[in-house]
Motif scaffolding. Structure first.
Motif, mmCIF file in Angstrom:
data_model
loop_
_atom_site.group_PDB
_atom_site.id
_atom_site.type_symbol
_atom_site.label_atom_id
_atom_site.label_comp_id
_atom_site.label_asym_id
_atom_site.label_seq_id
_atom_site.Cartn_x
_atom_site.Cartn_y
_atom_site.Cartn_z
ATOM 1 N N TYR A 1 0.842 -1.195 0.000
ATOM 2 C CA TYR A 1 0.000 0.000 0.000
ATOM 3 C C TYR A 1 0.879 1.248 0.000
ATOM 4 O O TYR A 1 1.895 1.290 0.688
ATOM 5 C CB TYR A 1 -0.874 0.052 1.244
ATOM 6 C CG TYR A 1 -1.815 -1.113 1.413
ATOM 7 C CD1 TYR A 1 -1.423 -2.256 2.090
ATOM 8 C CD2 TYR A 1 -3.106 -1.057 0.886
ATOM 9 C CE1 TYR A 1 -2.287 -3.329 2.258
ATOM 10 C CE2 TYR A 1 -3.984 -2.121 1.044
ATOM 11 C CZ TYR A 1 -3.556 -3.256 1.728
ATOM 12 O OH TYR A 1 -4.428 -4.313 1.885
ATOM 13 N N CYS A 2 0.459 2.259 -0.735
ATOM 14 C CA CYS A 2 1.118 3.546 -0.579
ATOM 15 C C CYS A 2 0.239 4.429 0.317
ATOM 16 O O CYS A 2 -0.983 4.220 0.420
ATOM 17 C CB CYS A 2 1.414 4.222 -1.906
ATOM 18 S SG CYS A 2 -0.005 4.751 -2.858
ATOM 19 N N ALA A 3 0.888 5.379 0.947
ATOM 20 C CA ALA A 3 0.211 6.253 1.891
ATOM 21 C C ALA A 3 0.849 7.624 1.839
ATOM 22 O O ALA A 3 2.016 7.764 1.466
ATOM 23 C CB ALA A 3 0.310 5.685 3.303
ATOM 24 N N THR A 4 0.075 8.636 2.217
ATOM 25 C CA THR A 4 0.613 9.984 2.198
ATOM 26 C C THR A 4 -0.014 10.821 3.301
ATOM 27 O O THR A 4 -1.135 10.556 3.759
ATOM 28 C CB THR A 4 0.380 10.650 0.823
ATOM 29 O OG1 THR A 4 1.094 11.883 0.760
ATOM 30 C CG2 THR A 4 -1.100 10.941 0.596
ATOM 31 N N ALA A 5 0.747 11.825 3.737
ATOM 32 C CA ALA A 5 0.250 12.760 4.734
ATOM 33 C C ALA A 5 0.947 14.092 4.528
ATOM 34 O O ALA A 5 2.161 14.130 4.318
ATOM 35 C CB ALA A 5 0.521 12.242 6.141
ATOM 36 N N ARG A 6 0.167 15.168 4.587
ATOM 37 C CA ARG A 6 0.797 16.485 4.584
ATOM 38 C C ARG A 6 1.352 16.704 5.975
ATOM 39 O O ARG A 6 0.695 16.329 6.969
ATOM 40 C CB ARG A 6 -0.219 17.571 4.229
ATOM 41 C CG ARG A 6 0.439 18.878 3.840
ATOM 42 C CD ARG A 6 -0.529 19.820 3.208
ATOM 43 N NE ARG A 6 -1.484 20.358 4.156
ATOM 44 C CZ ARG A 6 -2.370 21.292 3.858
ATOM 45 N NH1 ARG A 6 -2.433 21.769 2.631
ATOM 46 N NH2 ARG A 6 -3.203 21.733 4.764
ATOM 47 N N TYR A 7 2.539 17.282 6.050
ATOM 48 C CA TYR A 7 3.159 17.344 7.367
ATOM 49 C C TYR A 7 4.077 18.538 7.531
ATOM 50 O O TYR A 7 4.493 19.177 6.562
ATOM 51 C CB TYR A 7 3.984 16.065 7.611
ATOM 52 C CG TYR A 7 5.358 16.104 6.976
ATOM 53 C CD1 TYR A 7 5.510 15.983 5.608
ATOM 54 C CD2 TYR A 7 6.492 16.275 7.756
ATOM 55 C CE1 TYR A 7 6.751 16.044 5.019
ATOM 56 C CE2 TYR A 7 7.746 16.338 7.183
ATOM 57 C CZ TYR A 7 7.872 16.220 5.813
ATOM 58 O OH TYR A 7 9.106 16.281 5.240
ATOM 59 N N THR A 8 4.370 18.836 8.780
ATOM 60 C CA THR A 8 5.493 19.685 9.160
ATOM 61 C C THR A 8 6.247 18.902 10.222
ATOM 62 O O THR A 8 5.654 18.118 10.963
ATOM 63 C CB THR A 8 5.031 21.028 9.739
ATOM 64 O OG1 THR A 8 4.153 20.784 10.845
ATOM 65 C CG2 THR A 8 4.276 21.836 8.700
ATOM 66 N N GLY A 9 7.543 19.098 10.275
ATOM 67 C CA GLY A 9 8.299 18.359 11.281
ATOM 68 C C GLY A 9 9.055 17.201 10.679
ATOM 69 O O GLY A 9 9.871 17.381 9.797
ATOM 70 N N SER A 10 8.779 16.010 11.137
ATOM 71 C CA SER A 10 9.578 14.845 10.776
ATOM 72 C C SER A 10 8.779 13.806 10.009
ATOM 73 O O SER A 10 7.837 13.211 10.537
ATOM 74 C CB SER A 10 10.156 14.202 12.043
ATOM 75 O OG SER A 10 10.787 12.982 11.736
ATOM 76 N N CYS A 11 9.188 13.584 8.769
ATOM 77 C CA CYS A 11 8.568 12.517 7.974
ATOM 78 C C CYS A 11 8.908 11.164 8.604
ATOM 79 O O CYS A 11 8.081 10.253 8.613
ATOM 80 C CB CYS A 11 9.068 12.596 6.535
ATOM 81 S SG CYS A 11 8.476 11.301 5.430
ATOM 82 N N LEU A 12 10.097 11.033 9.143
ATOM 83 C CA LEU A 12 10.511 9.775 9.754
ATOM 84 C C LEU A 12 9.593 9.402 10.917
ATOM 85 O O LEU A 12 9.179 8.243 11.037
ATOM 86 C CB LEU A 12 11.956 9.872 10.240
ATOM 87 C CG LEU A 12 12.497 8.634 10.977
ATOM 88 C CD1 LEU A 12 12.436 7.404 10.088
ATOM 89 C CD2 LEU A 12 13.924 8.887 11.458
ATOM 90 N N LYS A 13 9.236 10.377 11.744
ATOM 91 C CA LYS A 13 8.346 10.080 12.878
ATOM 92 C C LYS A 13 6.963 9.664 12.389
ATOM 93 O O LYS A 13 6.328 8.770 12.964
ATOM 94 C CB LYS A 13 8.262 11.281 13.809
ATOM 95 C CG LYS A 13 9.540 11.520 14.600
ATOM 96 C CD LYS A 13 9.388 12.676 15.568
ATOM 97 C CE LYS A 13 10.678 12.887 16.357
ATOM 98 N NZ LYS A 13 10.588 14.051 17.268
ATOM 99 N N ILE A 14 6.488 10.327 11.345
ATOM 100 C CA ILE A 14 5.197 9.944 10.774
ATOM 101 C C ILE A 14 5.258 8.512 10.253
ATOM 102 O O ILE A 14 4.342 7.709 10.456
ATOM 103 C CB ILE A 14 4.802 10.914 9.650
ATOM 104 C CG1 ILE A 14 4.518 12.290 10.237
ATOM 105 C CG2 ILE A 14 3.607 10.400 8.868
ATOM 106 C CD1 ILE A 14 4.306 13.365 9.208
#
Length: 127
Positions: A95-108
């Motif tokens: 599965y692919c997944a996505t999220a708009r974010y600020t901060g750390s992509c690694l933590k997400i």
């Protein structure tokens, strides 16, 4: 509305390669953390790789480091997962997944904090 459509799954023999694609649409302004996950029946979902659109950083699960490569084509708004040296244990629904974010992509990625998911594409690796 963000939509993700995966493609590229299939059946291969051990040692073979596949490239998965995830076409994204509906993105707004901002940075996105995009990722690939996989799951087999009866097992927990596993994060495979993640990609940060603002700085191009990639993150990988230890189980796929050196074999899989995550990348993105901005012109096509498409995320890829190149899988080489496939093993039977790589068999799963991806599965692919996505999220708009600020901060750390690694933590997400580590907490699987993604709001949008694709429908999945099956990868089967035979020995």
């Amino acid at each position: 509305q963000v939509q993700l459509v995966e493609s590229g799954g299939g059946s291969v023999q051990a040692g073979g390669s596949l490239r998965l694609s995830c076409a994204a649409s509906g993105y707004g302004r901002g940075n996105y953390c995009e990722a690939w996950f996989r799951q087999t029946p009866g097992k927990e979902r596993e994060g495979v790789a993640a990609f940060s659109t603002d700085d191009g950083r990639a993150y990988y699960a230890d189980s796929v480091k050196g074999r899989f490569t995550i990348s993105r084509d901005n012109a096509k708004n498409t995320l890829y997962l190149q899988m080489n040296g496939l093993k039977p244990e790589d068999t799963a629904m991806y599965y692919c997944a996505t999220a708009r974010y600020t901060g750390s992509c690694l933590k997400i990625f580590q907490r699987a904090g993604f709001g949008y998911w694709g429908q999945g594409t099956q990868v089967t690796v035979s020995s």
